[in-house]
Scaffold this active site. Structure first.
Site, PDB file in Angstrom:
ATOM      1  N   GLY A   8      68.538 -63.411   2.420  1.00 44.94           N
ATOM      2  CA  GLY A   8      68.201 -62.641   1.215  1.00 44.94           C
ATOM      3  C   GLY A   8      69.059 -63.046   0.035  1.00 44.94           C
ATOM      4  O   GLY A   8      69.574 -62.202  -0.690  1.00 44.94           O
ATOM      5  N   ALA A   9      69.172 -64.372  -0.162  1.00 49.66           N
ATOM      6  CA  ALA A   9      70.142 -64.865  -1.158  1.00 49.66           C
ATOM      7  C   ALA A   9      69.505 -65.245  -2.494  1.00 49.66           C
ATOM      8  O   ALA A   9      70.112 -65.952  -3.289  1.00 49.66           O
ATOM      9  CB  ALA A   9      70.912 -66.046  -0.575  1.00 49.66           C
ATOM     10  N   ASN A  89      72.575 -60.475   5.005  1.00 51.41           N
ATOM     11  CA  ASN A  89      72.599 -59.690   3.762  1.00 51.41           C
ATOM     12  C   ASN A  89      71.250 -59.076   3.404  1.00 51.41           C
ATOM     13  O   ASN A  89      71.207 -58.037   2.733  1.00 51.41           O
ATOM     14  CB  ASN A  89      73.081 -60.594   2.614  1.00 51.41           C
ATOM     15  CG  ASN A  89      72.778 -59.998   1.258  1.00 51.41           C
ATOM     16  OD1 ASN A  89      73.498 -59.121   0.772  1.00 51.41           O
ATOM     17  ND2 ASN A  89      71.676 -60.434   0.643  1.00 51.41           N
ATOM     18  N   TYR A 154      67.160 -45.967   6.029  1.00 54.47           N
ATOM     19  CA  TYR A 154      68.199 -46.919   5.596  1.00 54.47           C
ATOM     20  C   TYR A 154      69.529 -46.640   6.324  1.00 54.47           C
ATOM     21  O   TYR A 154      70.185 -47.564   6.825  1.00 54.47           O
ATOM     22  CB  TYR A 154      68.363 -46.776   4.081  1.00 54.47           C
ATOM     23  CG  TYR A 154      69.283 -47.770   3.421  1.00 54.47           C
ATOM     24  CD1 TYR A 154      68.864 -49.072   3.153  1.00 54.47           C
ATOM     25  CD2 TYR A 154      70.571 -47.402   3.036  1.00 54.47           C
ATOM     26  CE1 TYR A 154      69.706 -49.972   2.520  1.00 54.47           C
ATOM     27  CE2 TYR A 154      71.418 -48.291   2.399  1.00 54.47           C
ATOM     28  CZ  TYR A 154      70.989 -49.578   2.136  1.00 54.47           C
ATOM     29  OH  TYR A 154      71.827 -50.470   1.508  1.00 54.47           O
TER      30      TYR A 154
END
Ligand code: NAD
Length: 246
Positions: A8-9, A89, A154
């Site tokens: 997720g960069a 991430n 979450y």
């Protein structure tokens, strides 16, 4: 040169971590969600990393899908030779109070935030075991430590990451693989930009430093956990919240 995968960069904390690790001298694998807009942003991140003198390549993969992760890890192994670091991430939110939370919103958050960590750690530890070294950092959240109204999905995913981190630290310690987590508080990224000003002001009231954290302040701790300076740190959760929980 040692290689690190950051999931997720394409933006936010992940992009910032990728750039910081490039500055530290890591070759960087920039994972992005398979969409045109994420690809475009990831390419820009890779260019910034390369400008720092390291190798940087983009790989599209929906990390909630095992098959996507498997194809990515195989390609990275071929292209980079070794996989020395992994930063899990990638994450999403689909907030709502429990009474109103739809089952698909619960399942989607668990798949992206939690299952992805299983997918990536399972695949990458098999490479790291053969190398007899490796460093893993998982991005949890203060919501996983303390809970947060409207985030039962979450919080569940981020609490699970903490259990997974400690378990992997114990399972792989004898192979010289460390596994730690960071638990950010309120950090200025596209994820938090969508919160109302009223909610943001209320949340900042509870922060001892009375301000947002910046993505760079997460990246610096991740950089430490991936470095030789953290060689005797494993199974830990480092809260980076400006003193939110005291
Ligand atoms: P963000 O929304 O800016 O970035 C998240 C990234 O994950 C995006 O690049 C997105 O494309 C990617 N992503 C989402 N689903 C994906 C998938 N299925 N496959 C691959 N990539 C995917 O958010 P951020 O604030 O930078 O968050 C980064 C991490 O930090 C997340 O795990 C988040 O939960 C965590 N975190 C953020 C905060 C905060 O205040 N911003 C606080 C605590 C924890």
């Amino acid at each position: 040169m040692a290689a690190v995968i950051v999931t997720g960069a394409s933006q936010g904390i992940g992009a910032c971590i990728a750039k910081r690790l490039a500055k530290d001298g890591w070759d960087v694998v920039i994972n992005h969600y398979p969409s045109d807009s994420d690809k475009e942003k990831a390419i820009a991140v890779a260019e910034e990393c390369r400008a720092l003198g390291v190798k940087a390549e983009c790989y599209a993969a929906d990390v909630s899908k095992y098959a996507d992760c498997e194809a990515m890890v195989k390609a990275v192994k071929e292209d980079f030779g070794s996989i020395d670091g992994l930063v899990n991430n990638a994450g999403i939110t689909k907030d709502g109070l429990l009474a109103r939370m739809k089952e698909e919103d619960y399942d989607a958050v668990i798949a992206v935030n939690q299952k992805s960590v299983y997918n990536m750690m399972k695949l990458v530890t098999s490479v790291m075991m053969k190398q007899r070294h490796g460093r893993i950092v998982n991005v949890s959240s203060v919501a996983g430590l303390y809970g947060n109204p409207g985030q039962v999905n979450y919080s569940a995913s981020k609490a699970a990451i903490i259990g997974m981190t400690k378990t992997v630290a114990k399972e792989f310690g004898s192979r010289n693989i460390t596994c730690n987590a960071v638990a950010p508080g309120l950090i200025r990224t596209p994820m938090t930009d969508v919160l109302s000003d009223e909610l943001k002001a209320k949340m900042i009231e509870a922060v001892a430093l009375r301000r947002y954290g910046e993505p760079e302040e997460i990246a610096s701790v991740v950089s430490f956990l991936l470095s030789d300076d953290a060689s005797y740190v494993t199974g830990q959760v480092i809260e980076i919240s400006g003193g939110l929980s005291m």
